[in-house]
Design an enzyme around this catalytic site. Sequence first.
Site, PDB file in Angstrom:
ATOM      1  N   ASP A 267       0.802  -1.175  -0.058  1.00 28.71           N
ATOM      2  CA  ASP A 267       0.159  -0.058  -0.037  1.00 28.71           C
ATOM      3  C   ASP A 267       0.711   1.283  -0.064  1.00 28.71           C
ATOM      4  OD1 ASP A 267      -2.147  -1.591   0.305  1.00 28.71           O
ATOM      5  OD2 ASP A 267      -1.766  -1.811   2.318  1.00 28.71           O
ATOM      6  N   GLU A 268       2.058   1.181  -0.349  1.00 26.72           N
ATOM      7  CA  GLU A 268       2.861   2.331  -0.811  1.00 26.72           C
ATOM      8  C   GLU A 268       2.492   3.359  -1.627  1.00 26.72           C
ATOM      9  OE1 GLU A 268       4.015  -0.639  -1.252  1.00 26.72           O
ATOM     10  OE2 GLU A 268       5.414  -1.079   0.666  1.00 26.72           O
TER      11      GLU A 268
ATOM     12  N   HIS B  55      -4.362  -2.638  -6.240  1.00 29.12           N
ATOM     13  CA  HIS B  55      -3.774  -1.411  -6.758  1.00 29.12           C
ATOM     14  C   HIS B  55      -4.674  -0.519  -7.070  1.00 29.12           C
ATOM     15  CE1 HIS B  55       0.493  -3.804  -7.161  1.00 29.12           C
ATOM     16  NE2 HIS B  55      -0.027  -3.794  -6.038  1.00 29.12           N
ATOM     17  N   THR B  56      -4.475   0.813  -6.817  1.00 33.31           N
ATOM     18  CA  THR B  56      -5.365   1.688  -7.112  1.00 33.31           C
ATOM     19  C   THR B  56      -4.684   2.719  -7.907  1.00 33.31           C
ATOM     20  OG1 THR B  56      -6.580   1.361  -4.884  1.00 33.31           O
ATOM     21  CG2 THR B  56      -7.046   3.411  -6.011  1.00 33.31           C
TER      22      THR B  56
ATOM     23  N   GLN C 268       2.448  -6.208  -2.649  1.00 32.57           N
ATOM     24  CA  GLN C 268       2.855  -6.137  -1.360  1.00 32.57           C
ATOM     25  C   GLN C 268       4.042  -5.245  -1.181  1.00 32.57           C
ATOM     26  OE1 GLN C 268       2.105  -9.466  -2.689  1.00 32.57           O
ATOM     27  NE2 GLN C 268       0.062  -9.152  -2.101  1.00 32.57           N
TER      28      GLN C 268
ATOM     29  N   VAL D  24      -8.431  -4.235  -0.633  1.00 32.86           N
ATOM     30  CA  VAL D  24      -9.187  -5.569  -0.690  1.00 32.86           C
ATOM     31  C   VAL D  24     -10.212  -6.065   0.443  1.00 32.86           C
ATOM     32  CG1 VAL D  24      -8.592  -7.979  -0.691  1.00 32.86           C
ATOM     33  CG2 VAL D  24      -6.997  -6.396  -2.107  1.00 32.86           C
ATOM     34  N   THR D  25      -9.754  -5.563   1.653  1.00 34.57           N
ATOM     35  CA  THR D  25     -10.503  -6.162   2.721  1.00 34.57           C
ATOM     36  C   THR D  25     -11.180  -4.879   3.354  1.00 34.57           C
ATOM     37  OG1 THR D  25      -8.678  -5.595   4.250  1.00 34.57           O
ATOM     38  CG2 THR D  25      -8.786  -7.880   3.703  1.00 34.57           C
TER      39      THR D  25
ATOM     40  N   GLY E   3      -0.595  13.826  -5.452  1.00 38.94           N
ATOM     41  CA  GLY E   3      -2.031  13.932  -5.431  1.00 38.94           C
ATOM     42  C   GLY E   3      -2.632  12.512  -5.767  1.00 38.94           C
TER      43      GLY E   3
HETATM   44  P1  IMP Z   1      -2.029 -12.811   3.119  1.00 47.76           P
HETATM   45  O1  IMP Z   1      -1.025 -12.250   1.994  1.00 47.76           O
HETATM   46  O2  IMP Z   1      -3.585 -12.572   2.666  1.00 47.76           O
HETATM   47  O3  IMP Z   1      -1.880 -14.302   3.510  1.00 47.76           O
HETATM   48  O4  IMP Z   1      -1.670 -11.824   4.306  1.00 47.76           O
HETATM   49  C1  IMP Z   1      -0.510 -11.905   5.206  1.00 47.76           C
HETATM   50  C2  IMP Z   1      -0.264 -10.504   5.572  1.00 47.76           C
HETATM   51  O5  IMP Z   1      -0.191  -9.626   4.365  1.00 47.76           O
HETATM   52  C3  IMP Z   1      -1.569  -9.580   6.326  1.00 47.76           C
HETATM   53  O6  IMP Z   1      -0.767  -8.860   7.222  1.00 47.76           O
HETATM   54  C4  IMP Z   1      -2.181  -9.090   5.232  1.00 47.76           C
HETATM   55  O7  IMP Z   1      -2.753  -7.735   5.534  1.00 47.76           O
HETATM   56  C5  IMP Z   1      -0.933  -8.548   4.556  1.00 47.76           C
HETATM   57  N1  IMP Z   1      -0.964  -8.099   3.050  1.00 47.76           N
HETATM   58  C6  IMP Z   1      -1.147  -9.181   2.036  1.00 47.76           C
HETATM   59  N2  IMP Z   1      -1.127  -8.672   0.923  1.00 47.76           N
HETATM   60  C7  IMP Z   1      -1.105  -7.164   1.132  1.00 47.76           C
HETATM   61  C8  IMP Z   1      -1.337  -5.791   0.404  1.00 47.76           C
HETATM   62  O8  IMP Z   1      -1.389  -5.974  -0.892  1.00 47.76           O
HETATM   63  N3  IMP Z   1      -1.020  -4.694   0.774  1.00 47.76           N
HETATM   64  C9  IMP Z   1      -1.045  -4.684   2.168  1.00 47.76           C
HETATM   65  N4  IMP Z   1      -1.100  -5.744   3.126  1.00 47.76           N
HETATM   66  C10 IMP Z   1      -1.080  -6.879   2.393  1.00 47.76           C
HETATM   67 MG    MG Z   2      -2.853  -2.241  -1.677  1.00 46.98          MG
END
Ligand code: IMP
Ligand code: MG
Length: 333
Positions: free
Chosen positions: A13-14, A43-44, A175, A249-250, A322
């Site tokens: 999420d950078e 990704h956004t 990630q 995503v979540t 921005g």
């Molecule tokens: P998993 O990859 O769904 O198994 O999650 C493992 C850890 O990685 C958790 O802390 C997630 O929140 C984090 N994580 C996985 N993918 C992302 C991403 O794209 N952005 C931020 N955190 C991620």
């Molecule tokens: Mg992200």
Amino acid sequence: MPSTVVVGGFFGDEGKGKVIAYLALKDKPSIAVRGGVGPNAGHTFTIDGRTYKVRMLPSAVAYRGCRLMIGAGVLIDPDVLLNEVREFGVLDKVVVDHQAGIIEKRHKEMDRAGEHSRMIGTTGSGSGPANADRASRMLRLAKDVDSLARLTGDVSQLVNDALDKGEHVLIEGTQGTFLSLYHGTYPFVTSKDVTASAICSDVGIGPKRVDDVLVVFKAYVTRVGSGMLEGELDREEARRRGWLEVATVTGRERRAAPFNMRLAKRAVMLNSATQIAVTKLDVLFPDCKHARAYEQLSNEAKRFIESIEDELNLKVTLIGTGEDVYDIIDRRK
Ligand code: IMP
Ligand code: MG
């Protein structure tokens, strides 16, 4: 540059999506290819006031002129991928490596119901259980799935052929460095290595084929899920500073902390960074919003960028100011 790999320097999420969308529109690669784990990443990018989110396609989908590929190392959720292919109308542009792994319904169920997944705070996308099956050599691959038949191909061959011809290839990591299974804050990590070397392996190119490694840092650090976060702010303080974000995503709230130079140095080392991008500078320095030239930055903002360059001994070539893909200062030659 013929090949650039873009990776996250902190915990995901950078702002890689926006940076990659910009690079695609600006540099017009012939291929954009995604490595990384799979649909756990969101990704956004925003163009002309419209925000797009992708979990499977490369963020370079913002640019209409390139082929969009997904490497063999990546996990595919066929429903998510096919929806995105439809939404963006890119059926004729997408190639998924036939050896990409397939996430099944049961992987998602295990990821959502499992106690260990909950302890880690996974995304529930099924990625961890699917990669566990892959390590056990039980996972189905893209070539076994009828609904993907029109999309599959030999991505590593296509990418290497393009590089042989001197074409520009943009390689998208997902990630962030400290979510790496090997180099991150284990066990609070994702299910694979996600540093630049791993992203290259995902798409089937060797280390000598990479010209530039762009590591993306946000101007502050965020993290979703469990695990240590040095200097973590409480929720109210994060909100006050405008650092309280919601995960793509979540839908979970992200935890937040100030920029971490120690982690940044380590990310530069682990990825062999050649360039740095710093995103969301306008959140730290609101007077920088929409700046598109370095001279437009306040002295305070310039000092922040220069302190990063001094400590990391690398140039900050891209600075996000921005939401819009073009809200960026491009200091590449
Ligand atoms: P998993 O990859 O769904 O198994 O999650 C493992 C850890 O990685 C958790 O802390 C997630 O929140 C984090 N994580 C996985 N993918 C992302 C991403 O794209 N952005 C931020 N955190 C991620
Ligand atoms: Mg992200």
